[in-house]
Motif scaffolding. Sequence first.
Motif, mmCIF file in Angstrom:
data_model
loop_
_atom_site.group_PDB
_atom_site.id
_atom_site.type_symbol
_atom_site.label_atom_id
_atom_site.label_comp_id
_atom_site.label_asym_id
_atom_site.label_seq_id
_atom_site.Cartn_x
_atom_site.Cartn_y
_atom_site.Cartn_z
ATOM 1 N N TRP A 1 0.857 11.734 -23.233
ATOM 2 C CA TRP A 1 -0.204 10.596 -23.578
ATOM 3 C C TRP A 1 -0.144 10.589 -25.077
ATOM 4 C CZ3 TRP A 1 -4.677 9.105 -20.159
ATOM 5 C CH2 TRP A 1 -5.285 7.852 -20.643
ATOM 6 N N GLU B 1 0.647 17.646 -22.637
ATOM 7 C CA GLU B 1 1.588 18.102 -21.721
ATOM 8 C C GLU B 1 2.267 16.818 -21.072
ATOM 9 O OE1 GLU B 1 -0.378 20.734 -19.117
ATOM 10 O OE2 GLU B 1 -0.327 22.434 -20.433
ATOM 11 N N VAL B 2 1.345 15.752 -20.741
ATOM 12 C CA VAL B 2 1.876 14.648 -19.911
ATOM 13 C C VAL B 2 2.510 13.491 -21.031
ATOM 14 C CG1 VAL B 2 0.386 14.905 -18.184
ATOM 15 C CG2 VAL B 2 -0.258 13.126 -20.105
ATOM 16 N N VAL C 1 -0.042 7.579 -17.963
ATOM 17 C CA VAL C 1 1.231 7.408 -18.660
ATOM 18 C C VAL C 1 2.243 6.524 -17.972
ATOM 19 C CG1 VAL C 1 2.899 8.453 -19.886
ATOM 20 C CG2 VAL C 1 0.471 9.463 -19.886
ATOM 21 N N ASN C 2 2.545 6.740 -16.602
ATOM 22 C CA ASN C 2 3.376 6.095 -15.855
ATOM 23 C C ASN C 2 3.215 4.862 -15.854
ATOM 24 O OD1 ASN C 2 4.512 8.701 -15.484
ATOM 25 N ND2 ASN C 2 3.711 9.025 -13.514
ATOM 26 N N GLN D 1 -1.233 11.972 -16.075
ATOM 27 C CA GLN D 1 0.263 11.590 -15.995
ATOM 28 C C GLN D 1 0.489 10.210 -15.256
ATOM 29 O OE1 GLN D 1 3.415 13.817 -16.839
ATOM 30 N NE2 GLN D 1 3.616 11.648 -16.795
ATOM 31 N N LYS E 1 -4.970 16.442 -14.741
ATOM 32 C CA LYS E 1 -3.641 16.402 -15.214
ATOM 33 C C LYS E 1 -2.752 15.156 -14.486
ATOM 34 C CE LYS E 1 0.588 19.047 -16.465
ATOM 35 N NZ LYS E 1 1.413 20.303 -16.303
ATOM 36 N N GLU E 2 -2.891 15.202 -12.987
ATOM 37 C CA GLU E 2 -2.493 14.240 -12.314
ATOM 38 C C GLU E 2 -2.758 12.648 -12.740
ATOM 39 O OE1 GLU E 2 -2.939 15.018 -8.192
ATOM 40 O OE2 GLU E 2 -2.091 16.988 -8.436
ATOM 41 N N ILE F 1 -3.846 18.762 -21.856
ATOM 42 C CA ILE F 1 -3.294 17.879 -20.891
ATOM 43 C C ILE F 1 -2.772 16.490 -21.505
ATOM 44 C CG2 ILE F 1 -3.848 16.428 -19.140
ATOM 45 C CD1 ILE F 1 -5.955 18.422 -18.068
ATOM 46 N N GLU G 1 -5.976 20.364 -12.653
ATOM 47 C CA GLU G 1 -4.741 19.880 -11.835
ATOM 48 C C GLU G 1 -5.046 18.200 -11.533
ATOM 49 O OE1 GLU G 1 -1.925 21.171 -11.556
ATOM 50 O OE2 GLU G 1 -2.549 22.509 -12.852
ATOM 51 N N THR H 1 -3.943 4.894 -11.109
ATOM 52 C CA THR H 1 -2.298 5.711 -11.248
ATOM 53 C C THR H 1 -1.256 5.065 -9.956
ATOM 54 O OG1 THR H 1 -3.055 7.400 -9.766
ATOM 55 C CG2 THR H 1 -3.666 7.331 -12.173
#
Length: 359
Positions: free
Chosen positions: A358, A355-356, A209-210, A206, A202-203, A352, A199, A167
Amino acid sequence: MKKSLMFFVVAILLVLSACGSKSNTSTENEAAKTDSEKKTETAQEVNLYTSRHYDVDNELYNKFEEETGIKVNIIKGEADELIERIKREGAATKADLFLTADVGRLYRAKEDGLLQAASSDVLSKQVPAKFRDNEDMWVGLTKRARVLVYNKEKVKPEELSTYEALTDDAWKGRVLVRSSESVYNQSLLASFIEINGEEKAKEWAQGIVNNLAQNPEGGDRDQAKAIAAGIGDVAIMNTYYFGQMLNSQEPEEVKVAENLGVFFPNQETTGAHVNISGAGVVKGSKNADNALKLLEFLTGEEAQGEFASANYEFPVNENVEPSELLKSWGEFKEQDIPLSILGENNAKAMMIFNEVGWK
């Protein structure tokens, strides 16, 4: 004289009556014997509902038939489809054994009340407790690690460390992975939820995905091919897919795999993520004993060796060594969590992913 004749006739009638009774009894016994034989004949089979599709599986089923005389009837389909089919069939289902390539689906089948406890001293000896359900509802057959596969020309092994490190900004536009619909990714994220909390999980999702090189598409092999095509530099994939590519009948797949390296992440921390293929005896099975025999056969040393050498899966039986290819990648530390957690956290993982973004 008449009296003697009368006694003679009565005696003949009694003999004939006895013979008739004996004949009737013999006929009834023969009928009963035939029914019993039919029942025994029917029992010499096991109906397998499986989502796996590998040649080695079929070869092992044939060996099981040869050794035991028990016919393996195979019904193939996607894991979720087979679960729904067993539900629809209810008490009338012909399924004896449900086999799938992810513990999350085994967990779902158990939670839906589709499996029954099945255990034996043989299974306990051949399969460590960590690869068996704590209520004996399912047992692992093979295992695999979800690893990082990288372009050896663009990435040095020392640049890799953990799943979490993917990430970092250094990997922006370089990461390849299949979609969130993949149960392998669902179980991977489910393990992070258990180890790091929701949490942090989820980070991580995310952050991946980034850093994606492209929108997730295709299977694990497609991620490796995308590296070869220059789309990205590192992919998340299962070990056995990479082994299959290296030994593929398609020269192009071999060429792709030979330019890639394998890295087991998180060796200094929580260990690499491990999942299993496994099976459970279906509740109400008409051939439960035969299903148990098949489980014992598939976890035995001969079958475990075949899984390892032909399909590049890690054995669950500790008496069987991995194939030479798998050993060449080195020993690795595994996540130390109950495998049932992967099923328990599946819904949270899916939430999750949604939410992000994916896909």
